[in-house]
Write a protein that holds these residues in place. Structure first.
Motif, mmCIF file in Angstrom:
data_model
loop_
_atom_site.group_PDB
_atom_site.id
_atom_site.type_symbol
_atom_site.label_atom_id
_atom_site.label_comp_id
_atom_site.label_asym_id
_atom_site.label_seq_id
_atom_site.Cartn_x
_atom_site.Cartn_y
_atom_site.Cartn_z
ATOM 1 N N LEU A 171 1.056 12.003 -0.064
ATOM 2 C CA LEU A 171 1.863 11.546 1.065
ATOM 3 C C LEU A 171 3.325 11.328 0.695
ATOM 4 C CD1 LEU A 171 1.862 10.755 4.035
ATOM 5 C CD2 LEU A 171 1.108 8.464 3.369
ATOM 6 N N SER A 172 3.604 10.993 -0.543
ATOM 7 C CA SER A 172 4.982 10.718 -0.974
ATOM 8 C C SER A 172 5.779 12.013 -1.102
ATOM 9 C CB SER A 172 4.972 9.993 -2.322
ATOM 10 O OG SER A 172 6.246 10.038 -2.925
ATOM 11 N N ALA A 193 3.356 7.791 8.387
ATOM 12 C CA ALA A 193 2.534 7.207 7.328
ATOM 13 C C ALA A 193 1.668 6.082 7.881
ATOM 14 C CB ALA A 193 3.424 6.670 6.214
ATOM 15 N N TRP A 239 0.900 2.062 3.828
ATOM 16 C CA TRP A 239 1.923 2.737 3.018
ATOM 17 C C TRP A 239 3.151 1.857 2.801
ATOM 18 C CZ3 TRP A 239 1.817 6.702 -0.077
ATOM 19 C CH2 TRP A 239 2.987 7.374 -0.425
ATOM 20 N N ALA A 246 -1.449 12.791 4.353
ATOM 21 C CA ALA A 246 -2.265 11.640 3.992
ATOM 22 C C ALA A 246 -3.667 12.108 3.619
ATOM 23 C CB ALA A 246 -2.331 10.655 5.161
#
Length: 349
Positions: free
Chosen positions: A208-209, A113, A117, A233
């Motif tokens: 991204l999560s 990340a 982040w 991302a």
């Protein structure tokens, strides 16, 4: 999925939502009236506006209490939401595990990340992946009971956040698209609006999560929505160049520092086909906001887990889009106001 938590955590989440509505709809409104009653000609720069509000409302109980409640709500959301979702962990895990149907999911384990982040979005402990069920907690608890009430940030009390997402999806300039990518899809509420607006399109949700991707995929499967979920991302989507007809994003930019936003614009340009479109829904820049509300927004930079807010709402987004190669750039409010603020652009043929 609709989780059924016990009465105590449900009531506590409802109370937090009510507190936010009271702050945004009553206290903040009163503080605004007090400010304009004392300041006939508000200044233009955000620094001068902050000083002006601090001076004019130095003795305002409404302003001080509004800011206290707003900060308290931001902290308490997760203090209450995460234990509430733990109460129904087995139900949520079963829901995630049973997600089979339309669409697909690519988790891309091992992603590194970007540095921002780690900043802890919205005061969420550990950020969007600080808890393995954060996606469910955000959607089922935070959004349902608190965010959807409005009264904080750019969202007015009583606003319909789903309608706002639909308006942005409908602001794309063409009636049909073959392949649409939603950048920073979260748990998929805007992605769902895009899916409904363009029922024939192929939809790819980039997020991204991991917890949000898992939950968003399961939720779209449950609703029978054909959406391809990809954990990546927004700056490095892993998608092929010149493969997308529309890139869309909703309230992603203010979570990311300006330098990373430039990378996002560059990536959107890379994956778009020549003639493809970009549509972004965001908060209007400070210079489009009335003076008092600009200060309300700016306060969140230091006080509500929005570390990039000030830099993003003062950056030259149209100029950055031009630097990425976009043309036909325009920005405007939808729904009769300035929120959501839509920016459109096109990759030239």
């Amino acid at each position: 999925m609709k989780v059924e938590v016990s009465q105590r955590p449900r009531a506590s989440m409802q109370f937090i939502g009510s507190a936010q509505r009271f702050a945004g709809g009553t206290l903040q409104k009163r503080a605004s009236e007090e400010y304009y009653a004392n300041v006939e000609n508000p200044p233009q720069s955000i620094d001068e506006r902050r000083d002006s509000v601090a001076t004019a409302l130095a003795d305002s109980a409404a302003w001080k209490f509004d800011r206290f409640v707003t900060r308290w709500v931001a902290e308490e959301i997760y203090v209450r939401a995460l234990p509430a979702i733990e109460e129904v962990r087995s139900d949520v895990e079963e829901f995630l595990a049973a997600a089979e149907g339309k669409g697909s999911i690519e988790l891309n384990e091992g992603i590194k990340a970007p540095a921002y982040w780690e900043s802890g979005f919205h005061l969420a402990p550990g950020g969007w992946d600080g808890h393995d069920l954060m996606g469910a907690a955000l959607d089922q608890m935070a959004f349902t009971y608190v965010f959807s009430t409005g009264g904080v940030g750019a969202v007015k009390t009583g606003s319909n956040m789903l309608d706002q997402r639909a308006m942005v999806a409908q602001a794309a300039p063409k009636d049909t698209y073959e392949h649409i990518v939603d950048l920073g899809a979260g748990t998929g509420r805007f992605t769902e609006a895009v899916r409904k607006t363009y029922p024939e399109a192929r939809i790819t949700a980039i997020e991204l999560s991991e917890s949000s991707v898992r939950y968003g995929h399961a939720a779209s499967v449950e609703k029978g929505l054909d959406i391809n979920w990809v954990r990546a991302a927004a700056e490095t989507t892993t998608l092929e160049a010149d493969s997308v007809d529309l890139v869309a994003a909703y309230t992603l930019l203010h979570e990311v520092p300006p330098a990373e936003n430039q990378k996002i614009f560059n990536e959107a340009f890379r994956i778009l086909k020549p003639g493809g479109d970009l549509v972004i829904g965001e908060i209007a820049p400070y210079d489009k906001q009335e003076p008092f509300h600009a200060v309300v927004l700016d306060w969140e930079t230091e006080n509500r887990g929005e570390p990039h807010w000030r830099d993003v709402l003062t950056m030259d987004a149209p100029g950055m889009l031009r630097d990425a190669g976009f043309t036909d750039i325009e920005a405007f409010g939808v729904g009769g106001g300035i929120y959501p603020w839509v920016t459109r652009a096109r990759k030239p043929l």
